[in-house]
Write a protein that holds these residues in place. Structure first.
Motif, PDB file in Angstrom:
ATOM      1  N   HIS A 213       4.625  -8.470  -7.098  1.00 26.23           N
ATOM      2  CA  HIS A 213       4.731  -9.931  -7.100  1.00 26.23           C
ATOM      3  C   HIS A 213       4.824 -10.480  -8.516  1.00 26.23           C
ATOM      4  O   HIS A 213       5.569 -11.428  -8.778  1.00 26.23           O
ATOM      5  CB  HIS A 213       3.529 -10.537  -6.364  1.00 26.23           C
ATOM      6  CG  HIS A 213       3.554 -12.029  -6.307  1.00 26.23           C
ATOM      7  ND1 HIS A 213       4.401 -12.717  -5.468  1.00 26.23           N
ATOM      8  CD2 HIS A 213       2.838 -12.977  -6.994  1.00 26.23           C
ATOM      9  CE1 HIS A 213       4.192 -14.025  -5.615  1.00 26.23           C
ATOM     10  NE2 HIS A 213       3.252 -14.203  -6.549  1.00 26.23           N
ATOM     11  N   TYR A 214       4.054  -9.914  -9.440  1.00 25.47           N
ATOM     12  CA  TYR A 214       4.039 -10.404 -10.811  1.00 25.47           C
ATOM     13  C   TYR A 214       5.031  -9.680 -11.719  1.00 25.47           C
ATOM     14  O   TYR A 214       5.004  -9.841 -12.935  1.00 25.47           O
ATOM     15  CB  TYR A 214       2.614 -10.315 -11.377  1.00 25.47           C
ATOM     16  CG  TYR A 214       1.673 -11.265 -10.659  1.00 25.47           C
ATOM     17  CD1 TYR A 214       1.836 -12.647 -10.762  1.00 25.47           C
ATOM     18  CD2 TYR A 214       0.649 -10.780  -9.854  1.00 25.47           C
ATOM     19  CE1 TYR A 214       0.987 -13.519 -10.078  1.00 25.47           C
ATOM     20  CE2 TYR A 214      -0.213 -11.647  -9.173  1.00 25.47           C
ATOM     21  CZ  TYR A 214      -0.022 -13.015  -9.294  1.00 25.47           C
ATOM     22  OH  TYR A 214      -0.854 -13.879  -8.626  1.00 25.47           O
ATOM     23  N   GLY A 215       5.933  -8.882 -11.136  1.00 24.72           N
ATOM     24  CA  GLY A 215       7.002  -8.246 -11.884  1.00 24.72           C
ATOM     25  C   GLY A 215       6.587  -7.065 -12.730  1.00 24.72           C
ATOM     26  O   GLY A 215       7.350  -6.625 -13.590  1.00 24.72           O
ATOM     27  N   GLU A 216       5.427  -6.486 -12.506  1.00 19.07           N
ATOM     28  CA  GLU A 216       4.977  -5.333 -13.285  1.00 19.07           C
ATOM     29  C   GLU A 216       5.659  -4.057 -12.807  1.00 19.07           C
ATOM     30  O   GLU A 216       5.774  -3.098 -13.575  1.00 19.07           O
ATOM     31  CB  GLU A 216       3.456  -5.185 -13.182  1.00 19.07           C
ATOM     32  CG  GLU A 216       2.697  -6.350 -13.795  1.00 19.07           C
ATOM     33  CD  GLU A 216       1.212  -6.271 -13.527  1.00 19.07           C
ATOM     34  OE1 GLU A 216       0.685  -5.165 -13.280  1.00 19.07           O
ATOM     35  OE2 GLU A 216       0.558  -7.335 -13.554  1.00 19.07           O
ATOM     36  N   THR A 217       6.067  -4.028 -11.533  1.00 19.10           N
ATOM     37  CA  THR A 217       6.813  -2.891 -10.989  1.00 19.10           C
ATOM     38  C   THR A 217       7.969  -3.441 -10.169  1.00 19.10           C
ATOM     39  O   THR A 217       7.987  -4.618  -9.789  1.00 19.10           O
ATOM     40  CB  THR A 217       5.941  -1.986 -10.082  1.00 19.10           C
ATOM     41  OG1 THR A 217       5.460  -2.753  -8.980  1.00 19.10           O
ATOM     42  CG2 THR A 217       4.781  -1.382 -10.838  1.00 19.10           C
ATOM     43  N   GLU A 218       8.934  -2.577  -9.911  1.00 23.43           N
ATOM     44  CA  GLU A 218      10.115  -2.984  -9.140  1.00 23.43           C
ATOM     45  C   GLU A 218       9.709  -3.240  -7.683  1.00 23.43           C
ATOM     46  O   GLU A 218       8.941  -2.483  -7.084  1.00 23.43           O
ATOM     47  CB  GLU A 218      11.162  -1.861  -9.188  1.00 23.43           C
ATOM     48  CG  GLU A 218      12.446  -2.220  -8.496  1.00 23.43           C
ATOM     49  CD  GLU A 218      13.477  -1.106  -8.604  1.00 23.43           C
ATOM     50  OE1 GLU A 218      14.278  -0.988  -7.669  1.00 23.43           O
ATOM     51  OE2 GLU A 218      13.456  -0.365  -9.609  1.00 23.43           O
ATOM     52  N   ALA A 219      10.237  -4.317  -7.130  1.00 23.57           N
ATOM     53  CA  ALA A 219       9.920  -4.673  -5.745  1.00 23.57           C
ATOM     54  C   ALA A 219      10.571  -3.689  -4.780  1.00 23.57           C
ATOM     55  O   ALA A 219      11.746  -3.350  -4.922  1.00 23.57           O
ATOM     56  CB  ALA A 219      10.396  -6.091  -5.446  1.00 23.57           C
ATOM     57  N   HIS A 220       9.793  -3.201  -3.850  1.00 18.87           N
ATOM     58  CA  HIS A 220      10.280  -2.312  -2.799  1.00 18.87           C
ATOM     59  C   HIS A 220       9.288  -2.380  -1.632  1.00 18.87           C
ATOM     60  O   HIS A 220       8.187  -2.915  -1.774  1.00 18.87           O
ATOM     61  CB  HIS A 220      10.449  -0.876  -3.316  1.00 18.87           C
ATOM     62  CG  HIS A 220       9.179  -0.248  -3.781  1.00 18.87           C
ATOM     63  ND1 HIS A 220       8.571  -0.574  -4.975  1.00 18.87           N
ATOM     64  CD2 HIS A 220       8.376   0.684  -3.209  1.00 18.87           C
ATOM     65  CE1 HIS A 220       7.469   0.138  -5.116  1.00 18.87           C
ATOM     66  NE2 HIS A 220       7.311   0.904  -4.047  1.00 18.87           N
ATOM     67  N   GLY A 221       9.671  -1.855  -0.514  1.00 14.71           N
ATOM     68  CA  GLY A 221       8.807  -1.903   0.662  1.00 14.71           C
ATOM     69  C   GLY A 221       7.621  -0.971   0.526  1.00 14.71           C
ATOM     70  O   GLY A 221       7.765   0.191   0.150  1.00 14.71           O
ATOM     71  N   ILE A 222       6.441  -1.505   0.824  1.00 19.09           N
ATOM     72  CA  ILE A 222       5.221  -0.685   0.832  1.00 19.09           C
ATOM     73  C   ILE A 222       4.418  -1.025   2.083  1.00 19.09           C
ATOM     74  O   ILE A 222       4.586  -2.083   2.677  1.00 19.09           O
ATOM     75  CB  ILE A 222       4.335  -0.909  -0.418  1.00 19.09           C
ATOM     76  CG1 ILE A 222       3.863  -2.377  -0.508  1.00 19.09           C
ATOM     77  CG2 ILE A 222       5.052  -0.466  -1.685  1.00 19.09           C
ATOM     78  CD1 ILE A 222       2.804  -2.625  -1.565  1.00 19.09           C
ATOM     79  N   TYR A 223       3.565  -0.092   2.463  1.00 17.80           N
ATOM     80  CA  TYR A 223       2.584  -0.358   3.512  1.00 17.80           C
ATOM     81  C   TYR A 223       1.352   0.460   3.220  1.00 17.80           C
ATOM     82  O   TYR A 223       1.394   1.445   2.498  1.00 17.80           O
ATOM     83  CB  TYR A 223       3.146  -0.092   4.916  1.00 17.80           C
ATOM     84  CG  TYR A 223       3.369   1.358   5.266  1.00 17.80           C
ATOM     85  CD1 TYR A 223       2.478   2.048   6.090  1.00 17.80           C
ATOM     86  CD2 TYR A 223       4.479   2.063   4.797  1.00 17.80           C
ATOM     87  CE1 TYR A 223       2.679   3.378   6.423  1.00 17.80           C
ATOM     88  CE2 TYR A 223       4.693   3.383   5.131  1.00 17.80           C
ATOM     89  CZ  TYR A 223       3.794   4.039   5.942  1.00 17.80           C
ATOM     90  OH  TYR A 223       4.000   5.351   6.276  1.00 17.80           O
ATOM     91  N   GLY A 224       0.235  -0.022   3.732  1.00 20.59           N
ATOM     92  CA  GLY A 224      -1.038   0.651   3.490  1.00 20.59           C
ATOM     93  C   GLY A 224      -2.159  -0.155   4.109  1.00 20.59           C
ATOM     94  O   GLY A 224      -1.944  -0.916   5.041  1.00 20.59           O
ATOM     95  N   GLU A 225      -3.354   0.002   3.562  1.00 24.86           N
ATOM     96  CA  GLU A 225      -4.522  -0.679   4.096  1.00 24.86           C
ATOM     97  C   GLU A 225      -5.025  -1.728   3.117  1.00 24.86           C
ATOM     98  O   GLU A 225      -4.985  -1.522   1.910  1.00 24.86           O
ATOM     99  CB  GLU A 225      -5.666   0.316   4.374  1.00 24.86           C
ATOM    100  CG  GLU A 225      -5.422   1.203   5.572  1.00 24.86           C
ATOM    101  CD  GLU A 225      -4.553   2.414   5.243  1.00 24.86           C
ATOM    102  OE1 GLU A 225      -4.648   2.920   4.120  1.00 24.86           O
ATOM    103  OE2 GLU A 225      -3.779   2.832   6.108  1.00 24.86           O
ATOM    104  N   ALA A 226      -5.503  -2.830   3.702  1.00 27.56           N
ATOM    105  CA  ALA A 226      -6.149  -3.882   2.919  1.00 27.56           C
ATOM    106  C   ALA A 226      -7.246  -4.473   3.785  1.00 27.56           C
ATOM    107  O   ALA A 226      -7.082  -4.612   4.997  1.00 27.56           O
ATOM    108  CB  ALA A 226      -5.144  -4.954   2.518  1.00 27.56           C
ATOM    109  N   SER A 227      -8.345  -4.819   3.153  1.00 24.11           N
ATOM    110  CA  SER A 227      -9.423  -5.463   3.894  1.00 24.11           C
ATOM    111  C   SER A 227      -8.994  -6.889   4.224  1.00 24.11           C
ATOM    112  O   SER A 227      -8.078  -7.435   3.600  1.00 24.11           O
ATOM    113  CB  SER A 227     -10.697  -5.483   3.056  1.00 24.11           C
ATOM    114  OG  SER A 227     -10.541  -6.389   1.975  1.00 24.11           O
ATOM    115  N   PRO A 228      -9.655  -7.514   5.183  1.00 25.00           N
ATOM    116  CA  PRO A 228      -9.333  -8.915   5.469  1.00 25.00           C
ATOM    117  C   PRO A 228      -9.483  -9.807   4.233  1.00 25.00           C
ATOM    118  O   PRO A 228      -8.672 -10.706   4.013  1.00 25.00           O
ATOM    119  CB  PRO A 228     -10.339  -9.305   6.557  1.00 25.00           C
ATOM    120  CG  PRO A 228     -10.655  -8.012   7.253  1.00 25.00           C
ATOM    121  CD  PRO A 228     -10.617  -6.981   6.160  1.00 25.00           C
TER     122      PRO A 228
END
Length: 149
Positions: A110-125
């Motif tokens: 989001h902040y442009g530190e890495t190239e945007a690409h599709g990711i998925y994983g776990e996040a807490s609420p």
């Protein structure tokens, strides 16, 4: 337990469960039995036929149970489950799994530190809420019906 069909002085029908006939008589005498519609404590047992399990009734019950076991699922539910599987398969095939680093990786993109690409994983609420507050668009992957079993 005994289930009695009961009727109050106003003619309202309801039922009650009691340990035995003596328990009903004791509860009635103590004023602990009242109509569910009007609250009247003037209650009597209604005429009831005994529940006798005949061979025919047992067979009918078994037939109903068998029909439930072989009933076809709702086609709309089947179609929805299949669509959820396809969405999940597409995400897993086209995006990178980042595990519990999801929030961190989403912020980097989001902040442009890495190239945007599709990711998925776990996040807490809490992490998902924080990402949304920062304007980072995230969506939960659909749970598949078999994951709940």
């Amino acid at each position: 337990m005994i289930r009695y069909d009961l009727i109050c002085e106003a003619g309202h029908d309801f039922d009650g469960w009691f340990r035995d006939a003596a328990a009903f008589d004791k509860a009635l005498a103590a004023g602990a039995v009242s109509c569910t519609a009007c609250g009247s404590e003037k209650v009597v047992k209604a005429l009831m036929a005994p529940a006798v399990a005949t061979a025919r009734k047992r067979q009918q019950a078994q037939d109903k149970l068998a029909a439930l076991k072989v009933a076809a699922p709702d086609p709309r539910q089947v179609a929805l489950s299949e669509m959820l599987r396809q969405v999940r398969a597409h995400v897993e095939a086209t995006a990178d799994y980042v595990g519990d680093r999801f929030a961190e990786e989403a912020r980097k993109m989001h902040y442009g530190e890495t190239e945007a690409h599709g990711i998925y994983g776990e996040a807490s609420p809490a992490e998902a809420h924080a990402l949304a507050e920062e304007g980072i668009e995230v969506h939960p992957l659909p749970r598949l019906p078999e994951e709940g079993n």
